[in-house]
Write an enzyme that holds these catalytic residues in place. Sequence first.
Site, PDB file in Angstrom:
ATOM      1  N   LYS A 213       0.755  -1.356   0.011  1.00  0.00           N
ATOM      2  CA  LYS A 213       0.122   0.118  -0.024  1.00  0.00           C
ATOM      3  C   LYS A 213       0.953   1.287   0.066  1.00  0.00           C
ATOM      4  CE  LYS A 213      -3.304   2.519   2.719  1.00  0.00           C
ATOM      5  NZ  LYS A 213      -4.306   2.363   3.923  1.00  0.00           N
ATOM      6  N   GLU A 219      10.343  -4.851   4.369  1.00  0.00           N
ATOM      7  CA  GLU A 219      10.581  -6.277   4.310  1.00  0.00           C
ATOM      8  C   GLU A 219      10.100  -6.360   2.720  1.00  0.00           C
ATOM      9  OE1 GLU A 219       8.753  -4.810   6.792  1.00  0.00           O
ATOM     10  OE2 GLU A 219       8.870  -6.089   8.545  1.00  0.00           O
ATOM     11  N   GLY A 285      -4.669  -1.772   4.917  1.00  0.00           N
ATOM     12  CA  GLY A 285      -3.935  -3.013   4.658  1.00  0.00           C
ATOM     13  C   GLY A 285      -4.750  -4.225   4.981  1.00  0.00           C
ATOM     14  N   ARG A 286      -5.234  -4.405   5.878  1.00  0.00           N
ATOM     15  CA  ARG A 286      -6.015  -5.557   6.357  1.00  0.00           C
ATOM     16  C   ARG A 286      -7.451  -6.019   5.815  1.00  0.00           C
ATOM     17  NH1 ARG A 286      -4.785  -2.268  10.232  1.00  0.00           N
ATOM     18  NH2 ARG A 286      -6.572  -1.375  11.661  1.00  0.00           N
ATOM     19  N   GLU A 371      -5.052  -6.300  14.559  1.00  0.00           N
ATOM     20  CA  GLU A 371      -4.361  -5.133  14.228  1.00  0.00           C
ATOM     21  C   GLU A 371      -5.426  -4.116  14.253  1.00  0.00           C
ATOM     22  OE1 GLU A 371      -2.512  -4.026  10.317  1.00  0.00           O
ATOM     23  OE2 GLU A 371      -0.668  -4.659  11.277  1.00  0.00           O
ATOM     24  N   HIS A 402      -6.120 -32.831  17.493  1.00  0.00           N
ATOM     25  CA  HIS A 402      -5.313 -33.645  18.164  1.00  0.00           C
ATOM     26  C   HIS A 402      -3.942 -32.805  18.399  1.00  0.00           C
ATOM     27  CE1 HIS A 402      -6.631 -37.560  16.512  1.00  0.00           C
ATOM     28  NE2 HIS A 402      -7.360 -36.767  15.603  1.00  0.00           N
ATOM     29  N   LYS A 526       9.186  -1.096  14.241  1.00  0.00           N
ATOM     30  CA  LYS A 526       9.705  -0.830  12.902  1.00  0.00           C
ATOM     31  C   LYS A 526      10.946   0.335  12.901  1.00  0.00           C
ATOM     32  CE  LYS A 526       5.619  -0.859  10.093  1.00  0.00           C
ATOM     33  NZ  LYS A 526       4.767   0.039   9.054  1.00  0.00           N
TER      34      LYS A 526
HETATM   35  O1  F6P Z   1       1.979  -3.954  10.012  1.00  0.00           O
HETATM   36  C1  F6P Z   1       1.788  -2.749   9.610  1.00  0.00           C
HETATM   37  C2  F6P Z   1       1.148  -2.608   8.247  1.00  0.00           C
HETATM   38  O2  F6P Z   1       1.161  -1.071   7.986  1.00  0.00           O
HETATM   39  C3  F6P Z   1      -0.080  -3.360   7.912  1.00  0.00           C
HETATM   40  O3  F6P Z   1      -1.121  -2.718   8.306  1.00  0.00           O
HETATM   41  C4  F6P Z   1      -0.129  -3.429   6.531  1.00  0.00           C
HETATM   42  O4  F6P Z   1      -0.999  -4.263   6.268  1.00  0.00           O
HETATM   43  C5  F6P Z   1       1.360  -3.753   6.470  1.00  0.00           C
HETATM   44  O5  F6P Z   1       2.143  -3.155   7.248  1.00  0.00           O
HETATM   45  C6  F6P Z   1       1.893  -3.820   4.834  1.00  0.00           C
HETATM   46  O6  F6P Z   1       1.907  -2.479   4.585  1.00  0.00           O
HETATM   47  P1  F6P Z   1       2.060  -2.104   2.951  1.00  0.00           P
HETATM   48  O7  F6P Z   1       1.054  -2.542   2.147  1.00  0.00           O
HETATM   49  O8  F6P Z   1       1.961  -0.417   3.080  1.00  0.00           O
HETATM   50  O9  F6P Z   1       3.416  -2.575   2.755  1.00  0.00           O
END
Ligand code: F6P
Length: 563
Positions: A213, A219, A285-286, A371, A402, A526
Amino acid sequence: MADQPAPIDVTTTSVWAQLQTHAAESKPDLRAWFDKDPDRAERFTLQAADLTVDLSKNLIEDQTVELLVKLAEQVNLAERFEAMLSGQHINVTEDRAVLHTALRRPAGQEPELVVDGQDVDRDVHDVLDAIATFANKVRDGRWVGVTGKPVKTVVNIGIGGSDLGPVMVYEALKPYVQEGLEVRFVSNIDPADVYEKTAGLDPETTLFIVASKTFTTLETLTNARLARAWLWEQLSARGIIDDSDEARTDAVSKHFVAVSTALDKVEAFGIDPTNAFGFWDWVGGRYSVDSAIGTSVAIAIGPDRFAEFLGGFHAIDQHTRTTPFAQNVPVLMGLLNVWYTNFLGAHTHAVLPYAQYLHRFPAYLQQLTMESNGKSVRWDGTPVTTETGEVFWGEPGTNGQHAFYQLIHQGTRLIPADFIAVANPARALQDGGTDVHALFLANYFAQTKALAFGKTADEVRAEGTPESIVPARVFSGNRPSTSILAPALTPAVVGQLIALYEHITFVQGIVWGIDSFDQWGVELGKKLALEIAPAVTGDGLALADQDPSTRLLITKYLQMRTN
Ligand code: F6P
């Protein structure tokens, strides 16, 4: 700060006190409740689109439901839901609209949705059309890589909502994936992830989707660079490209596309903006798998199936909007979670899919619910006035049976659980003359029965159990569960399940007065990771700057490093 009414302190409403009294006086006895009330199962079994939802094995009486519905009314739930649908800035701390429901509005809805001067319906459908065109190109082989070969593997690089939604839905809808196409998902910054997911791939037939987003997530951008380096290395090792910028840029333009709200950053990364699909800051995002973030899914199952998936969400949106609270499935399930969390002392909630294809659903729900509602302040910045955000967890049945069901059946904690199953399996197999899926579902039915009705000491004794182990074999019963049953795990049903839990989460957030759409709690970690990185890579001054525990740990880590 967005102009929104202050949250209502739910603990000061008249019905909160009534619920407290009711909880103190109520003596849950599911055996007796069912015995006394032959209609209980019928009355508490509701329908939302294709989902049949049996609430009857919950620790509720008619009065409980009446009070919970009153609670929803006293916090203006219907008005807050409309505020969301109409694009008010209910994400107060980020001053944003929250419009994931607009992502699945069918084209041509009246009245049109115009928010902050933006024609939301048109923008959504323009992007959906672009995704459909692109997905079809990939599916029918018109999208080719540098050597003219069609795509066989799509690798989605994202994390959080840019990963969990697509991977969960891809897994759920595997039987619908076009033959010859595979999607892999890279999310973790542990290099093992990108290494394993690119292992064995043919660079000539691989397409990467960088899904982020913000397009700033460490990452994802790191993994995207690693994937780009992998592509260049592999193509050049085969003599397909040289080291020139031109050749590399061309390779990226044919093997990388992006999904983001920040198209300028996509371009800065080196991806042609014409190969990027946008969405908007009003999609959290979620809550984004039904936006362009779902592009990998649209490629895998095709645009028509993707449209059915969106239709599933919309059906639940409509149900939530138009059904009276007493029959409204997401509203009641959200209120039941409040009942268990705030009145009966539950801390966790299990989600147990009896459908192997839903094996990532609990993980997906963890982000959606935790979240969203893991907050200690309300949307006006004041502290919450009651417990919030239960821990969601789960594994597919029968694996969970199990492993951890022992604790759900006989432990000391109250664990409300949702059991999810489909009647018609995508893969039906016979074992001798036995329908294996029917056997599987026998477990689904048996577990909620055992939880609800248990087994008394007399029943245990009647089986001839020695007295000394009777107590160990008693099941108390009165352990609550909700059973969700759908005809089949179709794209529409998967959309319905997601929308169901989105709105359950919303209901709880409104009751607690919290902003379910921000996630400030992920920021500190972060920031500290970036600050700590130099210490981890050998900067002595940065190491000296750390607190004693962190310094010691990093020192041990540096001593252990051998490669
Ligand atoms: O973990 C925080 C967050 O902002 C989430 O809400 C989001 O889904 C994720 O990081 C990834 O963010 P992006 O889509 O901006 O890379």
